[in-house]
Design a protein around this motif. Sequence first.
Motif, short mmCIF file in Angstrom:
data_model
loop_
_atom_site.label_atom_id
_atom_site.label_comp_id
_atom_site.label_asym_id
_atom_site.label_seq_id
_atom_site.Cartn_x
_atom_site.Cartn_y
_atom_site.Cartn_z
N ARG A 1 43.41 84.01 -47.11
CA ARG A 1 42.22 83.16 -47.32
C ARG A 1 42.65 81.73 -47.71
O ARG A 1 42.09 80.76 -47.24
CB ARG A 1 41.31 83.74 -48.40
CG ARG A 1 40.53 84.91 -47.93
CD ARG A 1 39.42 85.29 -48.91
NE ARG A 1 38.74 86.47 -48.43
CZ ARG A 1 37.81 86.46 -47.48
NH1 ARG A 1 37.45 85.33 -46.94
NH2 ARG A 1 37.26 87.59 -47.08
N ARG A 2 43.63 81.64 -48.60
CA ARG A 2 44.12 80.32 -49.02
C ARG A 2 44.68 79.55 -47.84
O ARG A 2 44.45 78.35 -47.72
CB ARG A 2 45.19 80.48 -50.10
CG ARG A 2 44.63 80.88 -51.46
CD ARG A 2 45.70 81.09 -52.52
NE ARG A 2 46.66 80.00 -52.58
CZ ARG A 2 47.95 80.15 -52.87
NH1 ARG A 2 48.44 81.35 -53.11
NH2 ARG A 2 48.75 79.12 -52.93
N GLU B 1 41.77 78.31 -45.73
CA GLU B 1 41.10 77.20 -46.42
C GLU B 1 41.91 75.91 -46.31
O GLU B 1 41.36 74.83 -46.14
CB GLU B 1 40.86 77.55 -47.89
CG GLU B 1 39.81 78.61 -48.10
CD GLU B 1 39.77 79.15 -49.52
OE1 GLU B 1 40.52 78.66 -50.40
OE2 GLU B 1 38.99 80.09 -49.76
N LEU B 2 43.22 76.05 -46.41
CA LEU B 2 44.10 74.89 -46.29
C LEU B 2 43.97 74.23 -44.93
O LEU B 2 44.07 73.00 -44.80
CB LEU B 2 45.55 75.34 -46.53
CG LEU B 2 46.65 74.30 -46.47
CD1 LEU B 2 46.46 73.27 -47.58
CD2 LEU B 2 48.00 74.99 -46.61
N LEU B 3 43.70 75.04 -43.90
CA LEU B 3 43.62 74.52 -42.53
C LEU B 3 42.21 74.09 -42.13
O LEU B 3 42.01 73.65 -41.00
CB LEU B 3 44.14 75.57 -41.55
CG LEU B 3 45.63 75.88 -41.69
CD1 LEU B 3 45.99 77.10 -40.88
CD2 LEU B 3 46.47 74.69 -41.30
N GLU B 4 41.24 74.21 -43.02
CA GLU B 4 39.87 73.81 -42.69
C GLU B 4 39.77 72.37 -42.21
O GLU B 4 39.11 72.09 -41.23
CB GLU B 4 38.93 74.04 -43.88
CG GLU B 4 38.59 75.50 -44.12
CD GLU B 4 37.81 76.15 -43.00
OE1 GLU B 4 37.01 75.48 -42.33
OE2 GLU B 4 38.00 77.37 -42.80
N ASP C 1 49.96 87.17 -38.67
CA ASP C 1 48.88 88.16 -38.79
C ASP C 1 47.52 87.54 -38.49
O ASP C 1 46.69 88.13 -37.77
CB ASP C 1 48.87 88.78 -40.18
CG ASP C 1 50.05 89.70 -40.44
OD1 ASP C 1 50.77 90.04 -39.48
OD2 ASP C 1 50.26 90.08 -41.61
N LEU C 2 47.27 86.35 -39.03
CA LEU C 2 45.99 85.68 -38.79
C LEU C 2 45.83 85.28 -37.33
O LEU C 2 44.73 85.36 -36.78
CB LEU C 2 45.86 84.46 -39.71
CG LEU C 2 45.61 84.78 -41.18
CD1 LEU C 2 45.85 83.55 -42.05
CD2 LEU C 2 44.20 85.31 -41.38
N THR D 1 40.23 90.56 -46.20
CA THR D 1 41.31 89.59 -46.00
C THR D 1 41.95 89.27 -47.35
O THR D 1 41.26 89.02 -48.33
CB THR D 1 40.76 88.30 -45.37
OG1 THR D 1 40.14 88.62 -44.13
CG2 THR D 1 41.87 87.30 -45.12
N GLY D 2 43.27 89.28 -47.38
CA GLY D 2 44.00 89.03 -48.62
C GLY D 2 43.82 87.60 -49.12
O GLY D 2 43.47 86.69 -48.37
#
Length: 104
Positions: free
Chosen positions: A36-37, A40-43, A69-70, A31-32
């Motif tokens: 990933r960022r 993580e932002l949506l955690e 894409d995600l 995963t690019g």
Amino acid sequence: MVTGGRTRPAGPALDRLDILVRADTELPQDTGSEQRRLCELLEPGALTVVECAAHLDLPVSATVFLATDLAAAGHLHTRPPVPSAGEIDRSLVERLLVGLRSLH
């Protein structure tokens, strides 16, 4: 680089006000970093596409590509924005207040 040279997202295009929610899935090793960022932002919770773009310092169009894409891979859930509330019927509110006052 975020779009991989594509001119259209892999799945249905998202609106800038669509809401993104992180799915409870493990990201693959390849995963690019931008994807990933975004995850993580949506955690901690949900954000709109435009909010994510601002936090990631990316154009909204690039963030749409990442999110699409995600979502296609099952790592994000998307939903349309919550519609604005309609106009409130003033007479209904007044009757409600009269009813509440009569309870005292």
